[in-house]
Design an enzyme around this catalytic site. Structure first.
Site, mmCIF file in Angstrom:
data_model
loop_
_atom_site.group_PDB
_atom_site.id
_atom_site.type_symbol
_atom_site.label_atom_id
_atom_site.label_comp_id
_atom_site.label_asym_id
_atom_site.label_seq_id
_atom_site.Cartn_x
_atom_site.Cartn_y
_atom_site.Cartn_z
ATOM 1 C CB VAL A 34 19.377 49.579 24.820
ATOM 2 C CG1 VAL A 34 20.335 48.604 24.152
ATOM 3 C CG2 VAL A 34 17.965 49.019 24.838
ATOM 4 C CE LYS A 52 -26.454 31.025 17.392
ATOM 5 N NZ LYS A 52 -26.121 31.042 15.954
ATOM 6 C CB SER A 99 -22.038 32.930 23.161
ATOM 7 O OG SER A 99 -22.652 31.703 22.843
ATOM 8 C CG LEU A 124 -19.926 28.609 13.147
ATOM 9 C CD1 LEU A 124 -19.472 27.774 11.953
ATOM 10 C CD2 LEU A 124 -18.980 29.789 13.363
#
Length: 636
Positions: free
Chosen positions: A37, A479, A547, A474
């Site tokens: 800089v 599931k 997933s 979730l």
């Protein structure tokens, strides 16, 4: 109008035409200015533009006005203002973005990129350096070689820039002291040798005063007998010239077929040269032919070289499409699907090892997964540091795998076929840039073994079409319960199935994985590979995994045959899943005992277009299972 004025006008027109022809035929050098800089990069470029008469009168007037506002010390013009175009840059007095400027001398045309000096804008510097032939590394004579001097020099060397200029700037502020200049050159030489830079040119300059930039050698540095900065830039060999000596390579960007009588292959020649009648090979197919013609907008050519965009027609009707490479018949490039590469990470979000990214190399676009880095490079000390990932502006070495073989060459041999970018599949943002080193030996030594019994025969024996029923949702959404009910119904229908459950898999195959984002990605990748093998065996595979990331679900989908992957979203609101909390995991997550828990301190990305959606508030388990069975019929 008399004859005299007519002749004068004609002579002026001739002079203009001659000038334009001369200007058009000049070679073009691309270079960058970089360093720490406030080393004076923007001032130097402003000086180059000013001295080469590349500023319009209205720009000069505005520049003089702006210079008075910022209070330039003892000078009417602040040259940095010509380049620092962003308001934020002028307010802070720094360069943030990459600014490209054009100027020309009697001998050559130039495009210069003013790149940022701050470490957080390293990715911008990489962008500017990717097409440069030369890097001008500026050093403030009062400060010497700094951290960013080293960082930018390392990046320039890494990106294959062969010509480096060490411009020791602000010599006027050290009274043009030769000892100061010599000490800086010695310090930089030691560092350059350490990182493998074979040579550089050192020049004492003052962007503010104009010493040794465009004019004759400055009387203030009588002890310096080298060329001025511009004199040196006018003699640097352009990369395209060196590339012409290499074997011919042209990645095909477009198949040009305006009518039935013409079929050409358009692209930018990356390396080498080609003439009509040359024997060429199409990679990866290996088909050979000869060049029939080389067509450009301005007409046909007998010969084309690296850096030219052309359309090539072939003597034979061969299969060639976008992504292929037309190469010298006797020296074609390789193809592979596993590599070692250096990566420069350019995104705020860290690299996710195992996640699928788009990899773009020349005109090829494939899915690539990056393994956990072998190491990260500390640019300041050149140490190789252990790393699990790469973060913004990090540089590291890692292995990567592509979904199919790609045509490549080592970056040191070819920028065109060795340099690539990584693109996030969700945001389409460029997240990284890389340079291929070599293909992994196992890529050529490990081959897929052909078997006599095909996947279709496996499926026919079971009287069913293989499928993957991918249940996602979730924790606590239901599931596993619904997947189990669906498998029971399939079993009663005499279907051959197997249920892969998230918890069960973590007892064996994935017992070594935790619940970090990287481990979750690897968990799903492994499950996807197992599911693919099971579909090859003709099975209907049911998987019950949170997933949480779309990218990994899409990665598994890409592994399967068309229409075999069926995403089933078990849609349960977080508050409902948390109320159920069958395993007590939400309670632990809320209390801080369980980290990286989906829905609490780790995100869940809902499917955007699942094949099947079941709402467990409106449906019982039995109703959900029956709904799924109806949706996947027929099974053959």
């Amino acid at each position: 109008m008399d004859d005299t004025s007519y002749k004068t006008d004609a002579l002026i027109a001739d002079d203009i035409d001659a000038y334009l022809d001369q200007h058009q035929n000049k070679s073009l050098l691309r270079f960058i200015t970089c360093g720490s800089v406030d080393d004076g990069k923007s001032t130097l470029i402003g000086r180059l533009l000013y001295d080469s008469k590349m500023i319009f009168e209205d720009q000069l007037a505005a520049l003089e006005s702006d210079s008075k506002k910022v209070g330039t010390q003892g000078q009417d013009i602040d040259f940095a203002l010509l380049v620092d175009g962003l308001a934020a840059e002028r307010e802070q007095g720094i360069t943030i973005d990459v600014a490209y400027r054009f100027f020309a001398t009697e001998k050559r045309k130039f495009i210069v990129a003013d790149t940022p000096g701050h470490e957080q804008y390293t990715r911008n510097m990489v962008t500017g350096a990717s097409t440069a032939d030369c890097a001008v590394i500026l050093v403030d004579a009062r400060k010497g070689v700094l951290v960013q001097t080293r960082r930018h020099s390392y990046l320039a060397h890494l990106l294959g820039i062969k010509h480096l200029v060490l411009a020791v700037n602000k010599m006027d502020l050290v009274e043009y002291d030769q000892a100061t200049f010599d000490a800086i050159v010695a310090d930089y030489s030691a560092f350059a040798e350490e990182i493998g830079i074979e040579g550089f040119t050192a020049t004492p300059i003052s962007g503010f005063k104009g010493d040794n930039i465009t004019a004759a050698p400055s009387p203030n540095t009588a002890w310096y007998d080298g060329p001025s900065l511009v004199d040196h830039l006018e003699t640097i060999e352009i990369a395209n010239v060196a590339a012409q000596e290499k074997p011919f390579r042209m990645p095909v960007q477009w198949v040009n077929r305006p009518n039935l009588d013409f079929r050409g292959f358009s692209g930018l020649i990356g390396n080498g040269s080609v003439k009509t009648g040359d024997a060429v090979r199409i990679v990866p197919s290996g088909k050979t032919s000869t060049v029939k013609s080389i067509v450009t907008y301005d007409g046909e050519l007998d010969k084309a070289v690296a850096g030219q965009s052309v359309t090539i027609t072939l003597a034979d009707e061969v299969d060639c499409s976008r992504g292929d490479v037309i190469a010298a018949a006797d020296n074609p490039p390789e193809a592979s699907d596993q590599f070692e590469a250096t990566l420069v990470w350019m995104d705020e979000e860290a690299l996710k090892p195992g996640r699928g990214y788009w990899l773009k190399l020349a005109s090829q676009m494939v899915t690539a997964t990056i393994q956990e880095p072998k190491y990260e490079i500390n640019v300041n000390s050149l140490e190789q540091l252990a790393a699990k990932t790469l973060r913004l502006n990090s540089i590291g070495v890692a292995e990567l795998h592509t979904e199919r073989p790609i045509i490549f060459e080592a970056y040191t041999d070819s920028r065109a076929l060795g340099g690539f970018i990584l693109i996030d599949k969700i945001t389409n943002a460029t997240v990284g840039a890389g340079m291929l080193h070599f293909s992994l030996r196992r890529a050529s030594n490990v081959h897929w073994q052909a078997t006599t019994i095909t996947r279709d025969q496996h499926a026919d024996l079971k009287n069913q079409k293989p499928r993957v029923l991918w249940f996602t949702g979730l924790s606590g959404s239901g599931k596993s319960t619904i997947a189990n009910a669906v498998e029971q119904r399939l079993n009663m229908m005499n279907r051959h199935t197997f249920l892969l459950d998230g918890d069960n898999v973590r007892h064996g195959l994935n017992k070594d994985l935790g619940f970090t984002e990287a481990d979750r990605i690897e968990n799903i990748r492994r499950v996807g590979e197992v599911a693919k093998l099971m579909t090859d065996a003709g099975l209907i595979v049911l998987t019950a995994f949170i997933s949480p990331f779309r990218a990994e679900r899409d990665l598994v989908r890409a592994m399967m045959e068309d229409c075999e992957f069926i995403e089933i979203f078990v849609d349960t609101p977080l508050e409902v899943a948390e109320q159920r909390d069958v395993k007590g995991l939400y309670k632990k997550a809320r209390s801080g005992q369980l980290k990286n828990f989906t829905g609490i301190d780790s995100p869940y990305e809902e499917p955007e277009a699942p094949e099947i959606r079941v709402n467990t508030i409106e449906m019982t388990v039995e109703e959900a299972a029956d709904h799924i069975i109806r949706q996947i019929l027929p099974l053959k």
